[in-house]
Design a protein around this motif. Structure first.
Motif, PDB file in Angstrom:
ATOM      1  N   VAL A 123      44.284  40.439  40.962  1.00 22.84           N
ATOM      2  CA  VAL A 123      44.827  41.733  40.540  1.00 22.84           C
ATOM      3  C   VAL A 123      45.830  41.544  39.399  1.00 22.84           C
ATOM      4  CG1 VAL A 123      46.268  43.673  41.263  1.00 22.84           C
ATOM      5  CG2 VAL A 123      44.422  42.875  42.755  1.00 22.84           C
ATOM      6  N   VAL A 176      42.222  52.156  40.581  1.00 24.32           N
ATOM      7  CA  VAL A 176      43.669  52.157  40.806  1.00 24.32           C
ATOM      8  C   VAL A 176      44.363  51.059  39.996  1.00 24.32           C
ATOM      9  CG1 VAL A 176      43.491  50.730  42.923  1.00 24.32           C
ATOM     10  CG2 VAL A 176      45.471  52.233  42.583  1.00 24.32           C
ATOM     11  N   HIS A 177      43.769  49.871  39.919  1.00 22.25           N
ATOM     12  CA  HIS A 177      44.425  48.790  39.167  1.00 22.25           C
ATOM     13  C   HIS A 177      44.338  49.024  37.665  1.00 22.25           C
ATOM     14  CE1 HIS A 177      43.474  46.420  43.010  1.00 22.25           C
ATOM     15  NE2 HIS A 177      44.770  46.613  43.001  1.00 22.25           N
ATOM     16  N   ALA A 198      38.867  52.103  44.311  1.00 27.05           N
ATOM     17  CA  ALA A 198      39.292  50.707  44.464  1.00 27.05           C
ATOM     18  C   ALA A 198      38.137  49.825  44.865  1.00 27.05           C
ATOM     19  CB  ALA A 198      40.397  50.605  45.509  1.00 27.05           C
ATOM     20  N   THR A 201      39.489  44.142  47.996  1.00 28.08           N
ATOM     21  CA  THR A 201      40.285  43.000  47.569  1.00 28.08           C
ATOM     22  C   THR A 201      40.419  42.068  48.761  1.00 28.08           C
ATOM     23  OG1 THR A 201      42.304  44.202  48.118  1.00 28.08           O
ATOM     24  CG2 THR A 201      41.629  44.226  45.810  1.00 28.08           C
TER      25      THR A 201
ATOM     26  N   VAL B 229      46.774  42.882  51.285  1.00 29.46           N
ATOM     27  CA  VAL B 229      45.762  43.764  50.690  1.00 29.46           C
ATOM     28  C   VAL B 229      46.242  45.222  50.731  1.00 29.46           C
ATOM     29  CG1 VAL B 229      43.462  44.745  51.154  1.00 29.46           C
ATOM     30  CG2 VAL B 229      43.769  42.258  51.027  1.00 29.46           C
ATOM     31  N   ASP B 232      49.149  45.701  48.254  1.00 28.94           N
ATOM     32  CA  ASP B 232      48.656  45.776  46.878  1.00 28.94           C
ATOM     33  C   ASP B 232      48.009  47.127  46.622  1.00 28.94           C
ATOM     34  OD1 ASP B 232      47.615  44.722  44.241  1.00 28.94           O
ATOM     35  OD2 ASP B 232      45.763  45.265  45.262  1.00 28.94           O
ATOM     36  N   ASN B 233      47.197  47.588  47.562  1.00 27.42           N
ATOM     37  CA  ASN B 233      46.473  48.840  47.346  1.00 27.42           C
ATOM     38  C   ASN B 233      47.409  50.034  47.277  1.00 27.42           C
ATOM     39  OD1 ASN B 233      44.773  51.273  48.936  1.00 27.42           O
ATOM     40  ND2 ASN B 233      43.724  50.244  47.260  1.00 27.42           N
TER      41      ASN B 233
END
Lengths: 316, 316
Positions: A123, A176-177, A198, A201, B229, B232-233
């Motif tokens: 990320v 989102v990232h 998303a 991850t 996770v 981060d999200n």
């Protein structure tokens, strides 16, 4: 002295890039009513949640979502190092920057281009990569940097709402990232206030370093009925102010404006083919039908970009 | 005057329920260093993210996660109206409030009890239902209300961090909607700062009313590697202060404390069998092995509840 202060307050227009039309009046009257402790419509600051779609609402989205240009750029770079990743026609088209070729693959082809370009990277590295791309890439028609194609009137609206103690969120079908890579600089919206689609991850030690990695599966699509779901999951409150521009925002507008108490729904209608792009019912990107047909009777404000906005882009 | 101010500042202990041990000193020294603009360790308020596990870290978790007692209570009520929902031994045990019987069904049985009790209801109604249960239910051993079994020293730590411009989040293996039902009142943590495990939800018009519904599938388990996770999200930043109590928090502690700059990892070690519960390596709930073995060498603070906490529960 008091007169001077009053005059200065009156002069301080919070939305200078909005023309003096009904749209501007409706926004400022709503905000005044929910922030006035003596009003029946008063809303406590903790419940002043405002959410906005991104593509077509805060920045432009024509002739294709900007994230697709990033995806094509990254596939071109990845395939230089390893041409064997180009296992399909949409991927080969992406490597050539051939948007029509990518689109010819339909939804499946597009998903392939997105997943290949948005996975196998941490990320942190992904966000750096998006920022580097934004620094060098330009829009195929305007020649502008993509992150300069944000709407000045909407920047003013975001700032105005924050000044009035609203929390401003992005709720986007985009990644989102991807959005977090520029939302703080472009909109003053921090990462924790960005909700989007998303990829899966995973958390792993990579050469001993704790890392969150983007995987090649989709975990969540934050579009249509996914928008209320995403807002419930991440915010846990029903927003009182919602802005969108396409039918992908319909459910979010419907849900938020059906809540008790004062609510404001706003749809940016792309009517300005000279200064921006004109499209609605027949567009493949940002298609807007239900919002136009049902929005007015639901009390939603339809913003006419050509009429209601003095300027489109921020001054540089 | 100046002397009086200095004395008053010195007297205002932000952590009065913490004994004057090394634990308290380490916490206050860390907070002082990251909030002092003249310190090399200074961290800007926007990056002062603090995250805490809930079960066993902010409130008690013995003899079983409190959410399981809620699940059993709701299944008992649902089965009164419709006994046909009791399709398995774990569900029948749940309806009788038989914890051992539920546990005898293993992970599969527990999942069944959770999904049946946590679905087929709107998010709004679910939160009301949890609040009603909290108002009437009592802990089987202490007789206390479940939401009175929160740790006073941790409440002070949360308040202290917020006073020092940290944003405080819960990151729990427990259900996000379950925790939101009480987190604001119990901990002063608003819904958007609660991250947890989640059932799938759907957006639907129910009798014409826009509704977010809880579905009988699990969407996300916010435990172990799921914690980084989830952070981060939802937050998109790596926390600088992390508190947990079990090996379910290990990855979150590992990831957060591996970031650049000053970091603080804290583990609540349940050492006080007289005032609370004593358990660690051999417990089925809140098992703590890696944290004890590796935490000290990683620089994490192991809080000894018996030694480091003057009081456990808030005064009533």
């Amino acid at each position: 002295m008091v007169a001077a202060l009053v005059a200065s307050t009156a002069l301080a227009d919070p939305l200078p890039s909005w023309t003096d039309t009904d749209a501007k009046t409706r926004i400022t009257e709503f905000v005044s009513s929910v922030t006035d402790p003596d009003s029946d419509s008063y809303v406590t600051p903790a419940d002043r949640i405002a959410v906005f779609d991104n593509d077509g609402t805060l920045w432009a989205e024509q002739p294709a979502y900007f994230q697709i240009y990033y995806a094509m750029d990254r596939i071109a770079r990845l395939s230089e190092a390893d041409p064997s990743i180009l296992t399909s026609d949409p991927l080969k088209a992406a490597a050539k920057g051939d948007l029509a070729g990518v689109m010819a693959g339909g939804e499946k082809g597009l998903l392939e281009v997105i997943t290949v370009s948005h996975s196998g990277i941490s990320v942190d590295d992904f966000i750096t990569d998006v920022r580097d791309w934004l620094d060098r890439a330009t829009h195929p028609q305007t020649g502008m940097a993509y992150d300069a194609m944000i709407y000045q009137p909407m920047l003013e609206l975001l700032g105005y709402l924050r000044d009035e103690e609203f929390a401003t969120y992005i709720v986007s079908g985009g990644g989102v990232h991807f959005i977090r890579a520029f939302a703080e600089e472009a909109y003053n919206i921090p990462p924790q206030q960005v909700i989007g689609s998303a990829s899966k991850t995973s958390y792993q030690l990579v050469d001993g370093v704790p890392t969150v990695l983007k995987e090649p599966q989709i975990a969540f699509i934050d579009d249509k009925a996914g928008k209320p779901v995403g807002i419930d999951n991440k915010i846990g409150k029903r927003p009182i102010f919602v802005g969108g521009n396409s039918d992908g925002d319909f459910e979010m507008l419907e849900w938020a404006t059906a809540g008790e108490g004062p609510r404001f729904g706003l749809i940016v209608h792309h009517t300005d083919g000279e200064r921006e792009f004109a499209y609605d019912r027949d567009s493949s990107v940002g298609k807007l039908v239900r919002g136009l047909d049902e929005g007015p009777e639901r009390g939603w404000l339809i913003v006419d970009m050509a009429e209601d906005w003095e300027t489109i882009w921020p001054a540089r």
